[in-house]
Design a protein around this motif. Structure first.
Motif, PDB file in Angstrom:
ATOM      1  N   MET A   1      -5.624   6.781   3.283  1.00 46.68           N
ATOM      2  CA  MET A   1      -5.100   8.044   2.812  1.00 46.68           C
ATOM      3  C   MET A   1      -6.231   9.008   2.450  1.00 46.68           C
ATOM      4  N   ALA A   4      -6.926  11.538   5.212  1.00 42.48           N
ATOM      5  CA  ALA A   4      -6.086  12.733   5.254  1.00 42.48           C
ATOM      6  C   ALA A   4      -6.694  13.841   4.389  1.00 42.48           C
ATOM      7  N   THR A  31      -2.574  15.404   9.446  1.00 39.38           N
ATOM      8  CA  THR A  31      -2.637  14.966   8.055  1.00 39.38           C
ATOM      9  C   THR A  31      -1.350  14.251   7.654  1.00 39.38           C
ATOM     10  N   LEU A  35      -0.887  10.320   6.485  1.00 44.63           N
ATOM     11  CA  LEU A  35      -0.269   9.965   5.211  1.00 44.63           C
ATOM     12  C   LEU A  35       0.940   9.063   5.428  1.00 44.63           C
ATOM     13  N   GLY A  38      -0.136   5.610   6.406  1.00 47.38           N
ATOM     14  CA  GLY A  38      -0.686   4.916   5.241  1.00 47.38           C
ATOM     15  C   GLY A  38       0.406   4.373   4.339  1.00 47.38           C
TER      16      GLY A  38
END
Length: 51
Positions: A1, A4, A31, A35, A38
C-alpha cells in the motif's frame, strides 16, 4: 500500500509537461488498483499458519 502513496507523491513531483502525457484518470486508476489489491491480499488466507 506504500507504493500507492509513492505513485501519488511522484505524480505531484513531475514537471507540468510530463503531467500532460499521462491522463489524471490513469494515475488514479493505478493507485486505486494497487490499494484494492493490497486490501484483497490482506483478506485472503495466505496460509503459513501453525500447520
Amino acid at each position: 500500500m506504500t507504493i500507492a502513496a509513492a505513485i501519488q507523491g511522484a505524480w505531484l513531483a513531475l514537471p507540468p509537461d510530463m503531467l500532460k502525457a499521462v491522463p489524471d484518470w490513469a494515475v488514479q486508476a493505478a493507485t486505486g488498483a494497487l490499494l484494492l489489491s493490497g486490501i484483497v491480499g490482506r483478506l485472503i488466507d495466505q496460509g503459513g499458519g501453525d500447520e
